[in-house]
Motif scaffolding. Structure first.
Motif, PDB file in Angstrom:
ATOM      1  N   VAL A  40      32.560 -26.435  23.609  1.00 51.98           N
ATOM      2  CA  VAL A  40      32.469 -26.738  22.177  1.00 51.98           C
ATOM      3  C   VAL A  40      31.761 -28.085  22.061  1.00 51.98           C
ATOM      4  O   VAL A  40      32.320 -29.116  22.438  1.00 51.98           O
ATOM      5  CB  VAL A  40      33.854 -26.808  21.509  1.00 51.98           C
ATOM      6  N   GLY A  41      30.527 -28.063  21.549  1.00 51.84           N
ATOM      7  CA  GLY A  41      29.746 -29.294  21.532  1.00 51.84           C
ATOM      8  C   GLY A  41      29.483 -29.752  22.950  1.00 51.84           C
ATOM      9  O   GLY A  41      28.928 -29.009  23.762  1.00 51.84           O
ATOM     10  N   ASN A  86      34.469 -19.129   6.843  1.00 55.49           N
ATOM     11  CA  ASN A  86      34.582 -20.183   5.828  1.00 55.49           C
ATOM     12  C   ASN A  86      35.963 -20.166   5.185  1.00 55.49           C
ATOM     13  O   ASN A  86      36.127 -20.043   3.971  1.00 55.49           O
ATOM     14  CB  ASN A  86      33.495 -20.027   4.763  1.00 55.49           C
ATOM     15  N   ASN A 131      42.209 -29.369   8.681  1.00 50.54           N
ATOM     16  CA  ASN A 131      41.611 -28.548   9.739  1.00 50.54           C
ATOM     17  C   ASN A 131      42.607 -28.323  10.869  1.00 50.54           C
ATOM     18  O   ASN A 131      42.298 -28.505  12.046  1.00 50.54           O
ATOM     19  CB  ASN A 131      40.326 -29.188  10.274  1.00 50.54           C
ATOM     20  N   ARG A 184      42.190 -27.560  14.907  1.00 53.12           N
ATOM     21  CA  ARG A 184      41.228 -26.486  15.138  1.00 53.12           C
ATOM     22  C   ARG A 184      40.071 -27.089  15.932  1.00 53.12           C
ATOM     23  O   ARG A 184      39.335 -27.948  15.432  1.00 53.12           O
ATOM     24  CB  ARG A 184      40.730 -25.891  13.813  1.00 53.12           C
ATOM     25  N   LEU A 185      39.895 -26.644  17.168  1.00 60.12           N
ATOM     26  CA  LEU A 185      38.886 -27.202  18.058  1.00 60.12           C
ATOM     27  C   LEU A 185      37.521 -26.564  17.866  1.00 60.12           C
ATOM     28  O   LEU A 185      36.491 -27.181  18.119  1.00 60.12           O
ATOM     29  CB  LEU A 185      39.334 -27.047  19.519  1.00 60.12           C
ATOM     30  N   SER A 186      37.503 -25.314  17.436  1.00 60.74           N
ATOM     31  CA  SER A 186      36.245 -24.588  17.285  1.00 60.74           C
ATOM     32  C   SER A 186      35.415 -25.139  16.135  1.00 60.74           C
ATOM     33  O   SER A 186      35.947 -25.548  15.099  1.00 60.74           O
ATOM     34  CB  SER A 186      36.524 -23.098  17.046  1.00 60.74           C
ATOM     35  N   LYS A 187      34.089 -25.127  16.302  1.00 56.17           N
ATOM     36  CA  LYS A 187      33.154 -25.520  15.241  1.00 56.17           C
ATOM     37  C   LYS A 187      32.537 -24.294  14.563  1.00 56.17           C
ATOM     38  O   LYS A 187      31.743 -24.415  13.637  1.00 56.17           O
ATOM     39  CB  LYS A 187      32.036 -26.391  15.822  1.00 56.17           C
ATOM     40  N   ASP A 188      32.897 -23.137  15.034  1.00 55.58           N
ATOM     41  CA  ASP A 188      32.348 -21.885  14.505  1.00 55.58           C
ATOM     42  C   ASP A 188      32.913 -21.621  13.108  1.00 55.58           C
ATOM     43  O   ASP A 188      34.124 -21.708  12.910  1.00 55.58           O
ATOM     44  CB  ASP A 188      32.718 -20.741  15.451  1.00 55.58           C
ATOM     45  N   PRO A 189      32.074 -21.293  12.126  1.00 56.42           N
ATOM     46  CA  PRO A 189      32.604 -20.990  10.785  1.00 56.42           C
ATOM     47  C   PRO A 189      33.477 -19.741  10.755  1.00 56.42           C
ATOM     48  O   PRO A 189      34.290 -19.571   9.849  1.00 56.42           O
ATOM     49  CB  PRO A 189      31.345 -20.803   9.940  1.00 56.42           C
ATOM     50  N   ASP A 201      40.900 -18.785  17.709  1.00 52.42           N
ATOM     51  CA  ASP A 201      39.518 -19.036  18.120  1.00 52.42           C
ATOM     52  C   ASP A 201      39.283 -18.714  19.594  1.00 52.42           C
ATOM     53  O   ASP A 201      38.829 -19.549  20.374  1.00 52.42           O
ATOM     54  CB  ASP A 201      39.139 -20.491  17.826  1.00 52.42           C
TER      55      ASP A 201
END
Length: 508
Positions: free
Chosen positions: A333-334, A387, A412, A438-443, A461
């Motif tokens: 993630v990133g 979203n 978050n 929430r660690l994920s950056k995915d919408p 996630d």
């Protein structure tokens, strides 16, 4: 791990807490998590896969349902779902109680314990000597061996025990041993108070200290316990995972597991970062370690409780269960790599009736009770949304109990709230709301929620954010709602009733 000094106080607390015989019932017995038939259990130990059988050993006190002199209990399974309790494997002896450790398949017979062409299973465990502990010598824990030549049915303790003496460290325990193929040697990862120490051996009998890790890394709110070390392939690279359980000092109080990612060369572990990453953000996944001898699959189980209240939970005639088995992986993630944990595919055997729907709109409250028609409260819920606005999943019953699992967009964070979940007064900190980032950056967000009689396990996630909490409702949580005040649309909504063929998660 060692809680003998608090037993008298805890026993008094049990007698005066207002719990009565009606409260102490089998209704909290898990249906597809392992629990012993009776009495006390804590850490999973010696987990090994051998000849098609998963062996689960565990810290066990057969004479009461509060912590006492530790034995190794034993259970077996073909699928990590249905467990058969076996006779006690290891009893205390003149060297002490049998504390936590691991087991390996010594396929090359490096130990010499094999016979007639049959290689041994070897258990490596901590002897905890209560006599030396009272003398405050700092040398009351040391490492010992036992071996089995009949596929784990019976065990013989090595006559040369202990094989690793204590150099003077009060907490010197929980050996996790694995084979390091590049250098043809065994590696022991040992919890040594506020760090881990790595030892190596050619034969499991003679050990040499290699290095330490952790005095200046990670969380140090409590003693370090139950470590594990193993590699996982990720994007064409071998990444080493070091798990260290800590008590207390978890992200939501009490016991918890942390992990580090890095490189290991057979001598030294070099982390990518010294910051703590948490294995599980709930309060009830402790002493988690992996099975050995499972090839490339890294399979983990933990003790589904917390030292904060483990001796007080209102169950009878047993205390404690294990988490479901989880498969571990890695995800980037990133610029960060995280460990993921997801339910093992073997759990699919439990699925029975259910439904799968798409584009389900939730405005206010969506009542799924009539649609699920599930009086047991055992289920697997899977949803996906994009979203996401605030939402919650509510497990409820006719007595007004509610366990709430949800997501708060403003912070978050995921959360589990057991403040109204039923019996919470046996310990002042039990009935709280627990949160996880929430660690994920995915919408797009996906969640899997697995509910047993008295536990929920959330995998968010793709397993980036797991949460495990136990709870004790007054009756089965047969009602289910999804709520979103601002409104949201679930791209996917899947539900399965979980139906074990028998109560085989309970030791037979």
């Amino acid at each position: 791990m060692k809680k003998s000094i608090i037993i008298p106080l805890l026993f008094c607390a049990i007698l005066t807490s207002g719990l009565n015989a009606q409260d102490l019932r089998e209704k909290y017995r898990p249906e597809f998590h392992f629990s012993p038939k009776a009495n006390w259990m804590n850490d999973p130990n010696g987990m090994v896969y051998h000849n098609g059988i998963f062996h689960l050993f565990f810290q066990y006190y057969p004479n009461d349902k509060i912590w006492g002199p530790m034995h190794w209990g034993h259970a077996t399974s073909k699928d990590m779902v249905s467990w058969d309790e076996q006779p006690i494997a290891l009893y205390p002896d003149s060297l002490g109680y049998i504390f936590s450790g691991s087991a390996v398949a010594d396929v090359h017979n490096t130990s010499g314990f094999g016979k007639d062409g049959k290689f041994p299973l070897v258990a490596i465990f901590t002897h905890h000597n209560p006599v030396l502990e009272k003398l405050e010598t700092g040398k009351h824990e040391y490492q010992s061996l036992a071996y089995s030549l009949d596929d784990g049915k019976t065990w013989t303790k090595y006559s040369g025990n202990p094989v690793l003496q204590n150099p003077g460290i009060s907490d010197f325990r929980d050996p996790k041993v694995s084979w390091f193929e590049p250098q043809k040697k065994w590696i022991m990862t040992l919890a040594t108070k506020d760090r881990v120490t790595f030892y190596s051996s050619p034969d499991l009998k003679s050990w040499v200290r290699e290095s330490d890790f952790g005095v200046d890394a990670g969380a140090h709110g409590g003693v370090w316990e139950c470590p594990d070390l193993f590699p996982i392939q990720h994007n064409g690279k071998q990444v080493w995972v070091l798990i260290v359980n800590i008590n207390p000092g978890g992200p939501n109080q009490g016991s918890a597991g942390q992990y580090f990612l890095g490189d290991f060369d057979g001598k030294t572990f070099k982390p990518y970062s010294k910051e703590t990453k948490w294995l599980d953000f709930g309060t009830d996944n402790y002493a988690s370690v992996t099975f050995s001898n499972t090839g490339s699959r890294m399979l983990m189980m933990g003790w589904m409780s917390n030292w904060q209240y483990a001796n007080l939970v209102p169950t009878h005639p047993w205390r404690s269960a294990c988490t479901i088995a989880r498969e571990l992986g890695l995800k980037t993630v990133g610029k960060e790599i995280y460990l993921t944990s997801t339910p093992v595919k073997e759990l699919d055997v439990l699925r029975s009736t259910g439904f799968n729907e798409q584009n389900v709109k939730v405005q206010g409250q969506l009542d799924l009770t009539e649609k699920t028609k599930n009086s047991t409260g055992l289920f697997r819920l899977e949803l996906e949304t994009k979203n996401t606005a605030d939402f919650s999943i509510v497990l409820a019953n006719n007595e007004g109990n509610e366990l709430v699992v949800g997501y708060d967009k403003a912070t978050n964070q995921y959360y589990i709230d057991r403040s109204k979940s039923g019996k919470i007064d046996f310990e002042k900190g039990f009935g709280q709301k627990h949160t996880a980032p929430r660690l994920s950056k995915d919408p797009t967000m996906d969640l899997t929620l697995i509910a047993d009689a008295a536990s929920v396990e959330l995998f968010a996630d793709g397993g980036l954010t797991p949460m495990t909490d136990i709870f004790f409702p007054d009756s089965k949580m047969s009602k289910l709602y999804i709520k979103s005040i601002s409104g949201t649309t679930l791209k996917k909504l899947g539900y399965s009733v979980l139906q074990p063929e028998t109560k085989s998660a309970q030791g037979k």
